[in-house]
Design a protein around this motif. Structure first.
Motif, PDB file in Angstrom:
ATOM      1  N   GLY A  46       0.793  -1.215   0.000  1.00 17.09           N
ATOM      2  CA  GLY A  46       0.000   0.000   0.000  1.00 17.09           C
ATOM      3  C   GLY A  46       0.829   1.270   0.000  1.00 17.09           C
ATOM      4  O   GLY A  46       0.295   2.357   0.215  1.00 17.09           O
ATOM      5  N   TYR A  47       2.126   1.165  -0.216  1.00 14.69           N
ATOM      6  CA  TYR A  47       3.001   2.327  -0.279  1.00 14.69           C
ATOM      7  C   TYR A  47       3.366   2.583  -1.742  1.00 14.69           C
ATOM      8  O   TYR A  47       3.257   1.707  -2.596  1.00 14.69           O
ATOM      9  CB  TYR A  47       4.286   2.082   0.526  1.00 14.69           C
ATOM     10  CG  TYR A  47       4.058   2.021   2.024  1.00 14.69           C
ATOM     11  CD1 TYR A  47       4.210   3.154   2.806  1.00 14.69           C
ATOM     12  CD2 TYR A  47       3.687   0.829   2.647  1.00 14.69           C
ATOM     13  CE1 TYR A  47       4.005   3.102   4.187  1.00 14.69           C
ATOM     14  CE2 TYR A  47       3.480   0.768   4.014  1.00 14.69           C
ATOM     15  CZ  TYR A  47       3.635   1.908   4.771  1.00 14.69           C
ATOM     16  OH  TYR A  47       3.424   1.860   6.124  1.00 14.69           O
ATOM     17  N   ALA A  48       3.859   3.766  -2.008  1.00 15.41           N
ATOM     18  CA  ALA A  48       4.374   4.056  -3.344  1.00 15.41           C
ATOM     19  C   ALA A  48       5.671   3.276  -3.535  1.00 15.41           C
ATOM     20  O   ALA A  48       6.428   3.063  -2.572  1.00 15.41           O
ATOM     21  CB  ALA A  48       4.635   5.558  -3.489  1.00 15.41           C
ATOM     22  N   ILE A  83      11.560  -0.837   7.667  1.00 13.66           N
ATOM     23  CA  ILE A  83      11.156   0.291   8.497  1.00 13.66           C
ATOM     24  C   ILE A  83      10.778   1.418   7.538  1.00 13.66           C
ATOM     25  O   ILE A  83      11.602   1.887   6.749  1.00 13.66           O
ATOM     26  CB  ILE A  83      12.298   0.753   9.430  1.00 13.66           C
ATOM     27  CG1 ILE A  83      12.902  -0.434  10.174  1.00 13.66           C
ATOM     28  CG2 ILE A  83      11.799   1.835  10.382  1.00 13.66           C
ATOM     29  CD1 ILE A  83      11.974  -1.177  11.068  1.00 13.66           C
ATOM     30  N   LEU A  84       9.527   1.844   7.594  1.00  6.63           N
ATOM     31  CA  LEU A  84       8.984   2.845   6.672  1.00  6.63           C
ATOM     32  C   LEU A  84       8.443   4.028   7.468  1.00  6.63           C
ATOM     33  O   LEU A  84       8.168   3.910   8.673  1.00  6.63           O
ATOM     34  CB  LEU A  84       7.861   2.220   5.836  1.00  6.63           C
ATOM     35  CG  LEU A  84       8.233   0.978   5.039  1.00  6.63           C
ATOM     36  CD1 LEU A  84       6.982   0.346   4.439  1.00  6.63           C
ATOM     37  CD2 LEU A  84       9.240   1.320   3.962  1.00  6.63           C
ATOM     38  N   PRO A  85       8.270   5.185   6.817  1.00  3.66           N
ATOM     39  CA  PRO A  85       7.655   6.319   7.521  1.00  3.66           C
ATOM     40  C   PRO A  85       6.269   5.926   8.057  1.00  3.66           C
ATOM     41  O   PRO A  85       5.506   5.230   7.389  1.00  3.66           O
ATOM     42  CB  PRO A  85       7.529   7.393   6.433  1.00  3.66           C
ATOM     43  CG  PRO A  85       8.527   7.004   5.388  1.00  3.66           C
ATOM     44  CD  PRO A  85       8.619   5.507   5.439  1.00  3.66           C
ATOM     45  N   GLY A  86       5.965   6.370   9.264  1.00  7.15           N
ATOM     46  CA  GLY A  86       4.682   6.049   9.884  1.00  7.15           C
ATOM     47  C   GLY A  86       3.574   6.971   9.423  1.00  7.15           C
ATOM     48  O   GLY A  86       3.771   7.846   8.575  1.00  7.15           O
ATOM     49  N   ASP A  87       2.417   6.802  10.010  1.00  9.07           N
ATOM     50  CA  ASP A  87       1.255   7.632   9.673  1.00  9.07           C
ATOM     51  C   ASP A  87       1.439   9.076  10.143  1.00  9.07           C
ATOM     52  O   ASP A  87       0.848   9.993   9.581  1.00  9.07           O
ATOM     53  CB  ASP A  87      -0.017   7.046  10.294  1.00  9.07           C
ATOM     54  CG  ASP A  87      -0.391   5.703   9.688  1.00  9.07           C
ATOM     55  OD1 ASP A  87       0.004   5.436   8.530  1.00  9.07           O
ATOM     56  OD2 ASP A  87      -1.086   4.928  10.373  1.00  9.07           O
ATOM     57  N   THR A  88       2.214   9.233  11.197  1.00 11.99           N
ATOM     58  CA  THR A  88       2.504  10.577  11.709  1.00 11.99           C
ATOM     59  C   THR A  88       4.019  10.753  11.742  1.00 11.99           C
ATOM     60  O   THR A  88       4.767   9.759  11.754  1.00 11.99           O
ATOM     61  CB  THR A  88       1.927  10.758  13.128  1.00 11.99           C
ATOM     62  OG1 THR A  88       2.541   9.804  13.993  1.00 11.99           O
ATOM     63  CG2 THR A  88       0.415  10.563  13.147  1.00 11.99           C
ATOM     64  N   PRO A  89       4.518  12.003  11.788  1.00 11.34           N
ATOM     65  CA  PRO A  89       5.973  12.220  11.773  1.00 11.34           C
ATOM     66  C   PRO A  89       6.700  11.627  12.984  1.00 11.34           C
ATOM     67  O   PRO A  89       7.903  11.386  12.929  1.00 11.34           O
ATOM     68  CB  PRO A  89       6.126  13.744  11.765  1.00 11.34           C
ATOM     69  CG  PRO A  89       4.805  14.292  11.355  1.00 11.34           C
ATOM     70  CD  PRO A  89       3.781  13.263  11.702  1.00 11.34           C
ATOM     71  N   ALA A 100       6.755   2.756  10.786  1.00 10.09           N
ATOM     72  CA  ALA A 100       6.032   1.493  10.608  1.00 10.09           C
ATOM     73  C   ALA A 100       7.061   0.392  10.407  1.00 10.09           C
ATOM     74  O   ALA A 100       7.918   0.485   9.514  1.00 10.09           O
ATOM     75  CB  ALA A 100       5.100   1.576   9.411  1.00 10.09           C
ATOM     76  N   ALA A 101       7.003  -0.611  11.239  1.00  9.36           N
ATOM     77  CA  ALA A 101       7.876  -1.777  11.106  1.00  9.36           C
ATOM     78  C   ALA A 101       7.041  -2.900  10.494  1.00  9.36           C
ATOM     79  O   ALA A 101       6.050  -3.346  11.085  1.00  9.36           O
ATOM     80  CB  ALA A 101       8.415  -2.189  12.469  1.00  9.36           C
ATOM     81  N   ARG A 118      10.783   6.023   0.592  1.00  5.79           N
ATOM     82  CA  ARG A 118      12.120   5.828   1.168  1.00  5.79           C
ATOM     83  C   ARG A 118      12.025   4.827   2.321  1.00  5.79           C
ATOM     84  O   ARG A 118      11.280   5.030   3.282  1.00  5.79           O
ATOM     85  CB  ARG A 118      12.658   7.166   1.666  1.00  5.79           C
ATOM     86  CG  ARG A 118      14.036   7.052   2.238  1.00  5.79           C
ATOM     87  CD  ARG A 118      14.633   8.439   2.506  1.00  5.79           C
ATOM     88  NE  ARG A 118      15.860   8.274   3.251  1.00  5.79           N
ATOM     89  CZ  ARG A 118      15.995   8.575   4.545  1.00  5.79           C
ATOM     90  NH1 ARG A 118      14.984   9.099   5.200  1.00  5.79           N
ATOM     91  NH2 ARG A 118      17.136   8.385   5.150  1.00  5.79           N
ATOM     92  N   VAL A 119      12.793   3.755   2.190  1.00  4.46           N
ATOM     93  CA  VAL A 119      12.879   2.763   3.260  1.00  4.46           C
ATOM     94  C   VAL A 119      13.915   3.286   4.251  1.00  4.46           C
ATOM     95  O   VAL A 119      15.072   3.525   3.894  1.00  4.46           O
ATOM     96  CB  VAL A 119      13.262   1.370   2.709  1.00  4.46           C
ATOM     97  CG1 VAL A 119      13.410   0.377   3.849  1.00  4.46           C
ATOM     98  CG2 VAL A 119      12.216   0.892   1.710  1.00  4.46           C
ATOM     99  N   LEU A 120      13.497   3.465   5.499  1.00  2.00           N
ATOM    100  CA  LEU A 120      14.366   4.060   6.519  1.00  2.00           C
ATOM    101  C   LEU A 120      15.360   3.057   7.099  1.00  2.00           C
ATOM    102  O   LEU A 120      16.420   3.448   7.583  1.00  2.00           O
ATOM    103  CB  LEU A 120      13.509   4.658   7.640  1.00  2.00           C
ATOM    104  CG  LEU A 120      12.441   5.664   7.190  1.00  2.00           C
ATOM    105  CD1 LEU A 120      11.562   6.057   8.370  1.00  2.00           C
ATOM    106  CD2 LEU A 120      13.101   6.872   6.560  1.00  2.00           C
TER     107      LEU A 120
END
Length: 168
Positions: A110-112, A134-140, A144-145, A116-118
């Motif tokens: 569901g991501y583009a 590890i991806l950016p979460g819903d909030t700063p 998301a793991a 950027r994978v963190l």
């Protein structure tokens, strides 16, 4: 000529004993009629059974063998601090090292494809190999793991576990 007889007075010719048939016996006639009637009834019942539609029945009986218990969701076996520590190291994508394959996996999650994978690391969850992304979460203030199967793609991500981790 007393011994001479006309053919009309002669005894009819006799059949040999092995060729003689007894007359129809009533018991045989009744048995034959009963057999023919039984065949007729069987044909009628068979035809009726084939023509009529049976009532729907379950494919199998439900027994204790068929009752399943759902497994609890798998958990990522790393603490929040261990997951956040992956942000300080270059990502180890393991089997998802190919950017196209990783992009397909991200799309399935569901991501583009270009997100950027963190951080990333091969991981094992409940005895199954996977890759922790590890991806950016819903909030700063969260990340998301996501633990996915090594064969992750847009068609089948093989999501093993996921968790939101707060940033310090």
């Amino acid at each position: 000529m007393a011994d001479d007889r006309d053919d009309a007075d002669a005894d009819p010719p006799h059949k040999p004993a092995h060729a003689a048939r007894p007359g129809a016996r009533p018991l045989r006639v009744v048995a034959a009629a009963a057999g023919v009637a039984a065949v007729g009834v069987a044909v009628a019942l068979g035809t009726a059974a084939l023509v009529s539609e049976p009532a729907p029945t379950p494919s199998s009986q439900i027994t204790a063998q068929h009752i399943t218990v759902s497994r609890p969701p798998a958990a990522i076996p790393l603490s929040d601090s261990q997951i956040l520590a992956l942000l300080d190291h270059p990502p180890d994508y393991g089997p998802l090292g190919d950017p196209q394959r990783r992009g397909s996996c991200l799309t399935g999650l569901g991501y583009a494809a270009s997100v950027r994978v963190l951080g990333a690391q091969p991981i094992e969850i409940t005895g199954r190999p996977g890759v922790l992304l590890i991806l950016p979460g819903d909030t700063p203030d969260t990340v998301a793991a996501l633990a996915v199967a090594p064969t992750c793609s847009s068609a089948n991500t093989g999501l093993l576990a996921d968790r939101s981790v707060p940033r310090p």
